[in-house]
Design a protein around this motif. Structure first.
Motif, PDB file in Angstrom:
ATOM      1  N   PRO A 169       0.817  -1.221   0.000  1.00  0.00           N
ATOM      2  CA  PRO A 169       0.000   0.000   0.000  1.00  0.00           C
ATOM      3  C   PRO A 169       0.848   1.267   0.000  1.00  0.00           C
ATOM      4  CG  PRO A 169      -0.664  -1.488   1.784  1.00  0.00           C
ATOM      5  CD  PRO A 169       0.578  -2.044   1.196  1.00  0.00           C
ATOM      6  N   PRO A 170       0.624   2.143  -0.998  1.00  0.00           N
ATOM      7  CA  PRO A 170       1.438   3.369  -1.064  1.00  0.00           C
ATOM      8  C   PRO A 170       1.089   4.367   0.031  1.00  0.00           C
ATOM      9  CG  PRO A 170      -0.190   3.340  -2.828  1.00  0.00           C
ATOM     10  CD  PRO A 170      -0.329   2.037  -2.111  1.00  0.00           C
ATOM     11  N   SER A 171       0.072   4.065   0.841  1.00  0.00           N
ATOM     12  CA  SER A 171      -0.316   5.016   1.876  1.00  0.00           C
ATOM     13  C   SER A 171       0.693   5.051   3.027  1.00  0.00           C
ATOM     14  CB  SER A 171      -1.708   4.678   2.408  1.00  0.00           C
ATOM     15  OG  SER A 171      -1.785   3.318   2.775  1.00  0.00           O
ATOM     16  N   TYR A 172       1.420   3.959   3.230  1.00  0.00           N
ATOM     17  CA  TYR A 172       2.427   4.007   4.311  1.00  0.00           C
ATOM     18  C   TYR A 172       3.727   3.295   3.952  1.00  0.00           C
ATOM     19  CZ  TYR A 172       1.335  -0.820   5.703  1.00  0.00           C
ATOM     20  OH  TYR A 172       1.174  -2.181   5.720  1.00  0.00           O
ATOM     21  N   ASP A 211       7.626   6.142   6.676  1.00  0.00           N
ATOM     22  CA  ASP A 211       6.319   5.457   6.623  1.00  0.00           C
ATOM     23  C   ASP A 211       5.196   6.350   7.155  1.00  0.00           C
ATOM     24  OD1 ASP A 211       7.321   5.420   9.169  1.00  0.00           O
ATOM     25  OD2 ASP A 211       6.725   3.358   9.604  1.00  0.00           O
ATOM     26  N   PHE A 237       0.048  14.545   3.538  1.00  0.00           N
ATOM     27  CA  PHE A 237      -0.850  14.343   2.401  1.00  0.00           C
ATOM     28  C   PHE A 237      -0.097  14.566   1.086  1.00  0.00           C
ATOM     29  CE2 PHE A 237      -3.977  15.863  -0.715  1.00  0.00           C
ATOM     30  CZ  PHE A 237      -4.866  14.794  -0.688  1.00  0.00           C
ATOM     31  N   ARG A 292       2.039  11.690   0.356  1.00  0.00           N
ATOM     32  CA  ARG A 292       1.274  10.523  -0.093  1.00  0.00           C
ATOM     33  C   ARG A 292       0.849  10.671  -1.551  1.00  0.00           C
ATOM     34  NH1 ARG A 292      -3.349   9.036   2.117  1.00  0.00           N
ATOM     35  NH2 ARG A 292      -3.771  10.866   3.407  1.00  0.00           N
ATOM     36  N   VAL A 293       0.507  11.922  -1.926  1.00  0.00           N
ATOM     37  CA  VAL A 293       0.146  12.161  -3.334  1.00  0.00           C
ATOM     38  C   VAL A 293       1.337  11.820  -4.227  1.00  0.00           C
ATOM     39  CG1 VAL A 293      -0.408  13.942  -5.035  1.00  0.00           C
ATOM     40  CG2 VAL A 293      -1.613  13.908  -2.847  1.00  0.00           C
ATOM     41  N   ILE A 333       2.079   8.088  -4.423  1.00  0.00           N
ATOM     42  CA  ILE A 333       1.171   7.371  -5.338  1.00  0.00           C
ATOM     43  C   ILE A 333       1.570   7.636  -6.785  1.00  0.00           C
ATOM     44  CG2 ILE A 333      -1.146   7.542  -6.324  1.00  0.00           C
ATOM     45  CD1 ILE A 333      -2.295   6.775  -3.915  1.00  0.00           C
ATOM     46  N   LEU A 334       1.923   8.902  -7.078  1.00  0.00           N
ATOM     47  CA  LEU A 334       2.332   9.218  -8.453  1.00  0.00           C
ATOM     48  C   LEU A 334       3.551   8.388  -8.834  1.00  0.00           C
ATOM     49  CD1 LEU A 334       1.727  13.073  -8.608  1.00  0.00           C
ATOM     50  CD2 LEU A 334       0.404  11.249  -9.694  1.00  0.00           C
TER      51      LEU A 334
END
Lengths: 545, 545
Positions: free
Chosen positions: B207-210, B220, B224, B227-228, B231-232
């Motif tokens: 998961p790219p969120s952490y 980790d 925000f 996190r953007v 994900i990119l």
């Protein structure tokens, strides 16, 4: 309130003062260099064990005993009345009073055997019986939890002991709540939580596309229809959790004096000792604080008593069949038992059966009935040919460990899933306790004993299960000591716990990115439209000119 | 084509025949009972090792040596020309010709040092230099892969050896392709693949969120904005994979004579030995066939040679600073080196520096320059006070293992991410090799040496890293042997590999369920509408009547 204790000391308060005084004296005169740092070899600490009654106790007891044997101070807290919980050689016990007696426990246990008889029940009645059973179990657990947590004297006493960690079964999270309250790192031992709460509490990914849910009896390779049902079950899981744990949450909230959820409590656990491995379980993701200890009870072996050893040896080349329906079911309705007795009279093997039910007139000569079976020792005997089991995790892993093919009669809980895993490996046959006949039982026994494919596959599975760099009991003890030494295992805790559901799945980021894309698209569209209109206007003007 | 061999035998063919003849004789006269089954103690097998040049070799060599020492037949296949690869005490090597010479390798290595000098480059030029460097590296790896895989004589020879498994670095997947072709189970050793290909190939949730992506230098716990960006980056990862591996896929397709992707090949790997652990890495999910062996090279210790030992001992209470920029960078531009020399002359510690660059007129007395540094042995010395490192995984884990705080100068690859992890643990200071001055270097060294918080935190981290039930080298050897014994590790392979992307994420099921919901909603709506209309009509009729 009366607090009894299994320690050899009677006058608790006087003893405590004496210990404190001697401790002060020792500290005053001791060479500072002699204090052993938790990370130095030879260091021992103190461990609080809050076990759950029933088969869960087997693994927890093994660790408690081994921790005590290695010199740690181990205290096991158990209710005054229980089915299996009790004293051991290397740990002390501390009992607490409960509002029920042995009779209540016997009644609850009798219900487990009833399950074999309710085939004729209509579906609705069956479901209502199940729900009523769950409620009775939940009420019983609630009473036990309240007796421990709301016993201020006991909690205060435990607080004073300065334990380094708590070892507990989180399936009934009393120990976890206590650890949370005492700010002690908790080590959990379990096979899995029925409603997927272990995945939620460890932030462990659990894709329903190839990880079958509890009670579905699916494998990791599911058809489209099965995947649809598996997802529906996983959607319903939070509801089941609510049903099982709402009363625990209520007790916890009263104990901690604030609203608290079971997930919040379980999340605080330092380490998860999981009683499975991938010789049987379908491969799936793990988190760093999960340690696999499947087969932990296989190592605890004792020699058979003379009488049993002689019976086993007398089986000759045909060997023995070991038959047990687990720690909670030792009897069955007379008619059901008759099927087993008749079937056993038709096979050449000798049978050792844990049975406390009604005796028939003539027990076959090759059958030995026992109140308690040294199951693991019997399965580890060279003469073991087959194992008739209800499919509890401990039994299944003992069978795999010793390479004994199985005939399985699942009764309740995770047993249906366990036996399905065994069957997909081709090392056992599933029978229904409701539909069982003499012929099906004899056929199943003959198959697993005489069809060599079962034995061959079982030997391969057993080899994989037993091929590990460190024995599960040593591993469990090692990690429990690790948590004690380092006051937890913070470095294994994923940051996922600090994210909410939206954040974890990056839905906020995806929403933001989609918004940006939308804005850019709209802006581009607007610009183009504007340009187009101007161009048109210019062209029109030119035309008009 | 010439095939040289480092085995003591010269006449390969004659030797093979002799071995075969003796083997037949032995088989004919042997007691059948003496053949040792792979799962019996004392069994030894044969292992093919296809290493990658550079620092990756360190861990692979340690396992190859240990496997050989334990009696397995280990053969390492290496190109005739290489930076670090070479013979060992407990394995044989088999070399193959390559279309480049030592000069080409020296040129490639020189590029690594150039990176310290290109600060003044404009951004576009910098990016183009990076891409050109990647292309040069890819071309070089392609040439090596072709030299091995398209060398029919060598491949045939390896086929005949009946190896039990292949140990290889999948970062350059030549060994993985060879194992795939020879239908041998592969054991991979790596720190991670730069474009997340390891997650894809193991079906490990990521998961790219952490879980911060490579090259982002995030932790980790991301904001925000981070996190953007994370994900990119994860969306762009497949493109990077394409850039890095397209030429390998081309060679593999020619070798296997069908179109094949690197993911397909890597997916077939039996076991992934990962050179990290969670003392440094951020906690994240693992799959059952992933084994953590971070710190594997820390155990391989030798005593220092007399001259070095005397220099180290002479440092007195101030101790020593160990300085190395890794196996691929041993020199630096003169002006840059001058900064280091000057800084070192200002500290009381003695410095041991792996340096082969231009010498200044007066090297400070407390500095010892060496062509090759016994890094691990020096860091394990009681006198070690600080470690100046480029942040390679091996060096970082050696520092952690021995509890030595670090000053870090990341150059390329995963080093930026590694040093960031060290810095977030509070056990090291990051400096930029481009902006470094005498003062910043002296300040950084004084901080990690004299500010006790660095040492304290490092001791805690070191204790966690070193506290494990089994040493990483033993673990790596154990699992390599496991794969050899069981001809793979099929029971650890998740069923996720049999699902496509849509199925894995249950999108087909979700789509189906949404469709059902839509149909039911529409049908309900239609029914209601119909009923409504009928009611209205009746009401109207009644009115009309």
């Amino acid at each position: 309130m009366h607090l009894s204790s299994n320690t050899p000391f009677e006058h608790e308060d006087l003893k405590m003062r004496l210990v404190a005084f001697v401790g002060c004296l020792m500290l005053a005169f001791a060479d500072v260099g002699e204090t052993i740092h938790p990370r130095e070899p030879g260091w021992t600490g103190s461990l609080l064990v809050v076990p759950m009654d029933g088969s869960h106790w087997t693994g927890v007891k093994a660790v408690a005993e081994e921790m005590g044997r290695r010199g740690h101070k181990v205290m096991v807290v158990i209710p005054e009345v229980s089915v299996l919980l009790g004293p051991g050689k290397h740990y002390t016990t501390r009992t607490f009073p409960v509002p029920y007696g042995q009779q209540k426990l016997d009644e609850l246990q009798a219900r487990n055997a009833e399950i074999m008889d309710n085939k004729q029940q209509p579906l609705l009645e069956k479901i209502s019986t199940r729900i009523s059973n769950i409620r009775k179990f939940v009420d019983f657990q609630r009473a036990t939890a309240e007796s421990l947590l709301l016993n201020q004297e006991l909690v205060d006493f435990l607080k004073k002991q300065n334990f380094d960690a708590v070892l507990t079964s989180p399936t009934v999270p009393t120990g976890a709540i206590l650890a949370y309250n005492l700010s002690l790192p908790a080590v959990y031992m379990l096979r899995g939580l029925p409603c997927g709460l272990d995945s939620t509490a460890t932030a462990c990914p659990n894709p329903p596309s190839y990880i079958p849910r509890f009670f579905t009896h699916y494998s990791d390779r599911m058809s489209f229809r099965q995947r649809v049902l598996n997802i529906l079950v996983s959607i319903l899981e939070p509801l089941l959790c609510r049903l099982i744990y709402w009363s625990t949450e209520d007790v916890a909230s009263r104990f901690l004096q604030r609203d608290v959820s079971v997930v919040e409590i379980l999340q605080s656990g330092a380490l998860w000792l999981l009683r499975y491995d991938f010789s049987l379980e379908f491969p799936k993701p793990l988190m760093p604080n999960m340690v696999l200890i499947g087969g932990i009870n296989c190592a605890v072996k004792r020699p058979l008593i003379k009488e049993v050893e002689e019976f086993v040896k007398g089986s000759g080349e045909h060997g023995i069949v070991v038959f047990s329906l687990g720690s909670l079911v030792s009897s069955m309705p007379k008619e059901k038992a008759a099927i087993f007795f008749e079937a056993f009279s038709m096979i050449p093997q000798r049978v050792l059966w844990r049975y406390t039910g009604e005796m028939p007139d003539n027990v076959p000569e090759n059958v030995k009935l026992m109140k308690w079976l040294p199951q693991n020792d019997l399965l580890g005997h060279l003469k073991a040919r087959a194992f008739i089991t209800h499919g509890g995790t401990h039994g299944i892993y003992e069978g795999i460990c010793h390479g004994v093919p199985m005939v399985m009669l699942p009764l309740f809980g995770d047993q249906g899933d366990n036996v399905h895993r065994v069957a997909t490996r081709g090392v056992g046959v599933i029978l229904s306790i409701h539909d069982i006949t003499v012929q099906t039982l004899v056929d199943a026994l003959n198959a697993v004993i005489n069809d060599s494919s079962y034995k061959q596959k079982m030997e391969k599975l057993s080899a994989i299960h037993n091929d590990r760099p460190i024995q599960p009991l040593d591993l469990a003890v090692y990690w429990t000591e690790f948590v004690m030494r380092h006051k937890g295992a913070e470095h294994l805790r994923p940051a996922a716990h600090d994210l909410n559901w939206l954040q974890y799945h990056s839905l906020d980021v995806i929403g933001f990115l989609l918004f940006i894309v939308l804005i850019v698209t709209l802006a581009t569209f607007k610009c183009c439209a504007l340009c187009w209109r101007r161009c048109c206007r210019k062209a029109q003007k030119r035309k008009e000119d």
